[in-house]
Write a protein that holds these residues in place. Structure first.
Motif, PDB file in Angstrom:
ATOM      1  N   ASP A  90     117.973 123.786  22.776  1.00 54.78           N
ATOM      2  CA  ASP A  90     119.385 123.669  23.171  1.00 54.78           C
ATOM      3  C   ASP A  90     119.766 122.218  23.442  1.00 54.78           C
ATOM      4  OD1 ASP A  90     119.859 126.409  22.983  1.00 54.78           O
ATOM      5  OD2 ASP A  90     119.544 126.775  25.129  1.00 54.78           O
ATOM      6  N   ALA A  91     118.899 121.489  24.146  1.00 53.72           N
ATOM      7  CA  ALA A  91     119.181 120.077  24.464  1.00 53.72           C
ATOM      8  C   ALA A  91     119.184 119.215  23.209  1.00 53.72           C
ATOM      9  CB  ALA A  91     118.151 119.555  25.468  1.00 53.72           C
ATOM     10  N   LEU A  92     118.248 119.449  22.297  1.00 55.49           N
ATOM     11  CA  LEU A  92     118.205 118.667  21.053  1.00 55.49           C
ATOM     12  C   LEU A  92     119.492 118.847  20.261  1.00 55.49           C
ATOM     13  CD1 LEU A  92     114.529 119.294  19.822  1.00 55.49           C
ATOM     14  CD2 LEU A  92     115.408 117.340  21.113  1.00 55.49           C
ATOM     15  N   VAL A 151     107.997 113.744  30.673  1.00 61.57           N
ATOM     16  CA  VAL A 151     107.547 112.987  31.839  1.00 61.57           C
ATOM     17  C   VAL A 151     107.152 113.934  32.965  1.00 61.57           C
ATOM     18  CG1 VAL A 151     108.911 110.929  31.296  1.00 61.57           C
ATOM     19  CG2 VAL A 151     109.913 112.726  32.712  1.00 61.57           C
ATOM     20  N   ASN A 152     106.334 113.418  33.878  1.00 67.48           N
ATOM     21  CA  ASN A 152     105.986 114.187  35.070  1.00 67.48           C
ATOM     22  C   ASN A 152     106.944 113.810  36.204  1.00 67.48           C
ATOM     23  OD1 ASN A 152     105.083 111.713  36.079  1.00 67.48           O
ATOM     24  ND2 ASN A 152     102.918 112.205  35.802  1.00 67.48           N
ATOM     25  N   ASP A 153     106.675 114.289  37.410  1.00 72.67           N
ATOM     26  CA  ASP A 153     107.561 114.030  38.547  1.00 72.67           C
ATOM     27  C   ASP A 153     107.618 112.561  38.950  1.00 72.67           C
ATOM     28  OD1 ASP A 153     108.268 116.701  38.710  1.00 72.67           O
ATOM     29  OD2 ASP A 153     106.638 117.185  40.097  1.00 72.67           O
ATOM     30  N   LYS A 154     106.596 111.784  38.581  1.00 71.03           N
ATOM     31  CA  LYS A 154     106.561 110.354  38.902  1.00 71.03           C
ATOM     32  C   LYS A 154     107.179 109.506  37.784  1.00 71.03           C
ATOM     33  CE  LYS A 154     102.295 110.896  41.502  1.00 71.03           C
ATOM     34  NZ  LYS A 154     100.862 110.615  41.507  1.00 71.03           N
ATOM     35  N   HIS A 155     107.793 110.158  36.823  1.00 68.19           N
ATOM     36  CA  HIS A 155     108.421 109.524  35.662  1.00 68.19           C
ATOM     37  C   HIS A 155     107.396 108.794  34.780  1.00 68.19           C
ATOM     38  CE1 HIS A 155     112.259 109.201  33.740  1.00 68.19           C
ATOM     39  NE2 HIS A 155     112.029 107.946  33.434  1.00 68.19           N
ATOM     40  N   GLU A 156     106.183 109.322  34.761  1.00 64.66           N
ATOM     41  CA  GLU A 156     105.136 108.792  33.887  1.00 64.66           C
ATOM     42  C   GLU A 156     105.160 109.585  32.588  1.00 64.66           C
ATOM     43  OE1 GLU A 156     101.926 107.592  37.361  1.00 64.66           O
ATOM     44  OE2 GLU A 156     101.946 109.641  36.580  1.00 64.66           O
ATOM     45  N   LEU A 157     104.990 108.896  31.480  1.00 64.31           N
ATOM     46  CA  LEU A 157     105.012 109.527  30.167  1.00 64.31           C
ATOM     47  C   LEU A 157     103.754 110.372  29.978  1.00 64.31           C
ATOM     48  CD1 LEU A 157     106.465 109.615  27.365  1.00 64.31           C
ATOM     49  CD2 LEU A 157     104.912 107.773  26.701  1.00 64.31           C
ATOM     50  N   ILE A 158     103.943 111.644  29.640  1.00 62.91           N
ATOM     51  CA  ILE A 158     102.781 112.514  29.399  1.00 62.91           C
ATOM     52  C   ILE A 158     102.799 113.121  27.994  1.00 62.91           C
ATOM     53  CG2 ILE A 158     102.386 113.047  31.830  1.00 62.91           C
ATOM     54  CD1 ILE A 158     103.816 115.756  31.327  1.00 62.91           C
ATOM     55  N   GLY A 159     103.885 112.918  27.247  1.00 67.17           N
ATOM     56  CA  GLY A 159     103.948 113.456  25.896  1.00 67.17           C
ATOM     57  C   GLY A 159     105.293 113.211  25.240  1.00 67.17           C
ATOM     58  N   ILE A 160     105.397 113.721  24.019  1.00 71.76           N
ATOM     59  CA  ILE A 160     106.643 113.647  23.234  1.00 71.76           C
ATOM     60  C   ILE A 160     106.847 115.024  22.618  1.00 71.76           C
ATOM     61  CG2 ILE A 160     107.645 112.751  21.079  1.00 71.76           C
ATOM     62  CD1 ILE A 160     107.802 110.553  22.885  1.00 71.76           C
ATOM     63  N   ILE A 161     108.080 115.488  22.638  1.00 70.93           N
ATOM     64  CA  ILE A 161     108.432 116.752  21.974  1.00 70.93           C
ATOM     65  C   ILE A 161     109.485 116.433  20.921  1.00 70.93           C
ATOM     66  CG2 ILE A 161     110.181 117.393  23.700  1.00 70.93           C
ATOM     67  CD1 ILE A 161     107.894 119.998  22.227  1.00 70.93           C
ATOM     68  N   SER A 162     109.342 117.011  19.735  1.00 70.57           N
ATOM     69  CA  SER A 162     110.262 116.704  18.637  1.00 70.57           C
ATOM     70  C   SER A 162     110.808 117.978  18.012  1.00 70.57           C
ATOM     71  CB  SER A 162     109.530 115.891  17.559  1.00 70.57           C
ATOM     72  OG  SER A 162     108.566 116.712  16.909  1.00 70.57           O
ATOM     73  N   GLU A 163     111.785 117.800  17.143  1.00 67.58           N
ATOM     74  CA  GLU A 163     112.327 118.928  16.392  1.00 67.58           C
ATOM     75  C   GLU A 163     111.213 119.633  15.628  1.00 67.58           C
ATOM     76  OE1 GLU A 163     116.782 117.564  15.018  1.00 67.58           O
ATOM     77  OE2 GLU A 163     115.057 116.626  14.035  1.00 67.58           O
ATOM     78  N   GLY A 164     110.331 118.851  15.031  1.00 71.96           N
ATOM     79  CA  GLY A 164     109.224 119.426  14.264  1.00 71.96           C
ATOM     80  C   GLY A 164     108.331 120.306  15.113  1.00 71.96           C
ATOM     81  N   ASP A 165     108.054 119.872  16.345  1.00 75.85           N
ATOM     82  CA  ASP A 165     107.238 120.680  17.256  1.00 75.85           C
ATOM     83  C   ASP A 165     107.935 122.006  17.561  1.00 75.85           C
ATOM     84  OD1 ASP A 165     105.367 118.557  17.467  1.00 75.85           O
ATOM     85  OD2 ASP A 165     106.536 117.658  19.096  1.00 75.85           O
ATOM     86  N   CYS A 166     109.252 121.949  17.737  1.00 77.31           N
ATOM     87  CA  CYS A 166     110.021 123.157  18.032  1.00 77.31           C
ATOM     88  C   CYS A 166     110.077 124.087  16.811  1.00 77.31           C
ATOM     89  CB  CYS A 166     111.436 122.795  18.480  1.00 77.31           C
ATOM     90  SG  CYS A 166     111.474 121.895  20.049  1.00 77.31           S
ATOM     91  N   ILE A 167     110.262 123.511  15.645  1.00 78.07           N
ATOM     92  CA  ILE A 167     110.295 124.311  14.415  1.00 78.07           C
ATOM     93  C   ILE A 167     108.956 125.014  14.201  1.00 78.07           C
ATOM     94  CG2 ILE A 167     110.377 124.134  11.882  1.00 78.07           C
ATOM     95  CD1 ILE A 167     112.630 122.049  12.300  1.00 78.07           C
ATOM     96  N   GLU A 178     104.690 121.908  27.354  1.00 82.99           N
ATOM     97  CA  GLU A 178     103.295 121.464  27.428  1.00 82.99           C
ATOM     98  C   GLU A 178     102.441 122.034  26.298  1.00 82.99           C
ATOM     99  OE1 GLU A 178     100.022 120.619  30.849  1.00 82.99           O
ATOM    100  OE2 GLU A 178     101.283 122.385  31.082  1.00 82.99           O
ATOM    101  N   SER A 179     102.727 123.257  25.880  1.00 85.63           N
ATOM    102  CA  SER A 179     101.927 123.872  24.824  1.00 85.63           C
ATOM    103  C   SER A 179     102.302 123.367  23.431  1.00 85.63           C
ATOM    104  CB  SER A 179     102.071 125.392  24.878  1.00 85.63           C
ATOM    105  OG  SER A 179     103.394 125.782  24.574  1.00 85.63           O
ATOM    106  N   CYS A 180     103.422 122.684  23.298  1.00 87.40           N
ATOM    107  CA  CYS A 180     103.911 122.250  21.990  1.00 87.40           C
ATOM    108  C   CYS A 180     103.943 120.738  21.803  1.00 87.40           C
ATOM    109  CB  CYS A 180     105.336 122.755  21.777  1.00 87.40           C
ATOM    110  SG  CYS A 180     105.540 124.495  22.040  1.00 87.40           S
ATOM    111  N   MET A 181     104.013 120.003  22.885  1.00 82.10           N
ATOM    112  CA  MET A 181     104.235 118.550  22.800  1.00 82.10           C
ATOM    113  C   MET A 181     103.004 117.827  22.245  1.00 82.10           C
ATOM    114  SD  MET A 181     103.973 117.345  26.758  1.00 82.10           S
ATOM    115  CE  MET A 181     102.412 117.300  27.615  1.00 82.10           C
ATOM    116  N   VAL A 182     103.250 116.638  21.735  1.00 85.45           N
ATOM    117  CA  VAL A 182     102.178 115.739  21.327  1.00 85.45           C
ATOM    118  C   VAL A 182     101.765 114.978  22.580  1.00 85.45           C
ATOM    119  CG1 VAL A 182     101.615 113.725  19.922  1.00 85.45           C
ATOM    120  CG2 VAL A 182     103.076 115.529  18.991  1.00 85.45           C
ATOM    121  N   HIS A 212     106.516 107.251  12.579  1.00 86.00           N
ATOM    122  CA  HIS A 212     107.168 107.813  13.762  1.00 86.00           C
ATOM    123  C   HIS A 212     108.659 107.512  13.701  1.00 86.00           C
ATOM    124  CE1 HIS A 212     103.487 108.958  15.625  1.00 86.00           C
ATOM    125  NE2 HIS A 212     103.074 107.738  15.875  1.00 86.00           N
ATOM    126  N   ARG A 213     109.450 108.313  14.394  1.00 85.42           N
ATOM    127  CA  ARG A 213     110.891 108.099  14.447  1.00 85.42           C
ATOM    128  C   ARG A 213     111.308 107.398  15.725  1.00 85.42           C
ATOM    129  NH1 ARG A 213     113.596 113.672  12.518  1.00 85.42           N
ATOM    130  NH2 ARG A 213     115.405 112.345  12.280  1.00 85.42           N
TER     131      ARG A 213
END
Length: 155
Positions: A46-48, A59-75, A94-98, A122-123
């Motif tokens: 929905d957000a994409l 990001v986690n609660d401390k605003h640290e990068l923990i992954g990337i989620i993309s349209e491809g991951d959602c598809i 978490e189960s889909c992100m890189v 990468h994009r």
């Protein structure tokens, strides 16, 4: 017969140059749409769509990068959900992100970043400082930088 020059002496002319390299931090996006690891995939989709983006940092609660989620991951999740005839409600970011995310330095020259895009396919690349996500540079940001320099010497 000698050659006469009608131009003034060139020793004292002010030479206009652009010696300051264009840095990634000058063109990166700092107001990012971010996601949390425990968010549901349908909310990410929905957000994409709503924000017309192709992905975003996780990001986690401390605003640290923990992954990337993309349209491809959602598809991929949509496809697998349909194949196994299972609802997507159970799937989280978490189960889909890189999780192994490649970042770049905000001080990198914008044209070096362009080469990095070409090499990696990468994009987008997140920019992290002191462990915190501070921005993101996309291929479109590099294009904007290049068009802004149109007619100048690129360094």
């Amino acid at each position: 017969m000698g050659i006469k020059s009608f131009l003034a002496s060139r020793k004292n002319q002010n030479k206009i140059t652009n010696d300051v390299p264009l840095r990634v931090s000058d063109y990166m996006t700092t107001k990012l749409i971010t996601f949390k690891a425990d968010e549901r995939i349908d909310k990410v989709i929905d957000a994409l769509i709503k924000y017309k983006i192709s992905g975003g940092p996780v990001v986690n609660d401390k605003h640290e990068l923990i992954g990337i989620i993309s349209e491809g991951d959602c598809i991929k999740q949509i496809s697998e959900s349909r194949y196994y005839n299972m609802p997507m409600n159970d799937h989280t970011v978490e189960s889909c992100m890189v999780k192994n995310v490649e970042t770049i330095d905000g001080n990198m020259n914008i044209f070096d970043a362009a080469n990095k895009f070409l090499e990696s396919k990468h994009r987008r690349f997140p920019i992290v400082e002191n462990g915190k996500l501070v921005g993101q540079i996309s291929q479109k940001d590099v294009l904007k930088a290049a068009m802004g320099m149109k007619g100048n010497n690129w360094k």
